[in-house]
Scaffold this active site. Structure first.
Site: not given
Length: 215
Positions: A89, A151, A183
């Protein structure tokens, strides 16, 4: 809805001890969470601890500000994968996005994705700092750069709300056209909020309140 299968059980605190991490891993196995999300320095430790389970090891790069130069982010991702990370990430260069320097933002993501190879790359766009138009642009740039997910948040913005259902919905509307996913992370502390972000399009949830959510 089996929320445990959406959850990346997260521990990114600066003062996390080995004992805290061991507890995280045990909980992830016990409750069948999708993965754990830990800082890069803890990736090898996590991989070893979880080697006999199906729990994925997720880590972060350029975290939490996204203000590293691209080559550093790419090296961080490459090293994390060498240490055993299944997914990465990364945080975008928020300043460059705000300045309208879209080529830099895209290239930043592309270099990290190149370092990740076939491994999943999620791009943290930090929705608390962005307008709706900037959220759309960040999603489009992530898609063009070859990322797999966008995300919402790092969870490190002072006073930030984190994953807002309406932002998750907007992000999903854009990236689903590219075969990408969302996400939701930041401020997800109960089952009601977790279910809400999933209903609005989240395929993954990042939270440190995982056990509370499941219980």
């Amino acid at each position: 809805m089996k929320l445990n299968q959406y959850i990346e059980h997260t521990l990114l605190k600066q003062d996390a001890r080995k004992e805290d991490l061991k507890n995280l891993f045990e909980e992830a196995i016990k409750y069948g969470f999708y993965g754990v999300c830990v800082n890069p320095v803890n990736v090898a430790f996590a991989k070893e601890a979880l080697k006999d389970s199906n729990v994925k090891v997720v880590t972060v790069c350029g975290f939490p500000l996204g203000a590293n130069v691209s080559e550093v982010k790419a090296f961080e991702a490459k090293r994390a994968i060498a240490d055993g990370a299944d997914e990465v990430d990364m945080v975008i260069n928020v300043s460059a996005l705000k300045d309208g320097n879209y080529e830099l933002v895209k290239e930043d993501i592309r270099l990290v994705k190149e370092a990740c190879g076939e491994h999943v790359l999620k791009v943290i766009i930090e929705t608390d700092l962005l307008t709706q138009e900037e959220i759309k642009k960040a999603c489009e740039l992530s898609a063009l750069a070859g990322a797999n997910f966008v995300k919402t948040s790092t969870g490190f913005v002072n006073g930030g709300e984190g994953a807002k259902p309406q932002d998750v919905k907007l992000m999903n509307e854009i990236v689903s056209k590219y075969g990408m996913f969302v996400k939701a992370s930041g401020g997800i502390r109960d089952a009601q909020k977790a279910e809400l972000v999933v209903k609005n399009g989240a395929s993954r949830i990042g939270t440190s309140s995982s056990v509370k959510i499941i219980q």
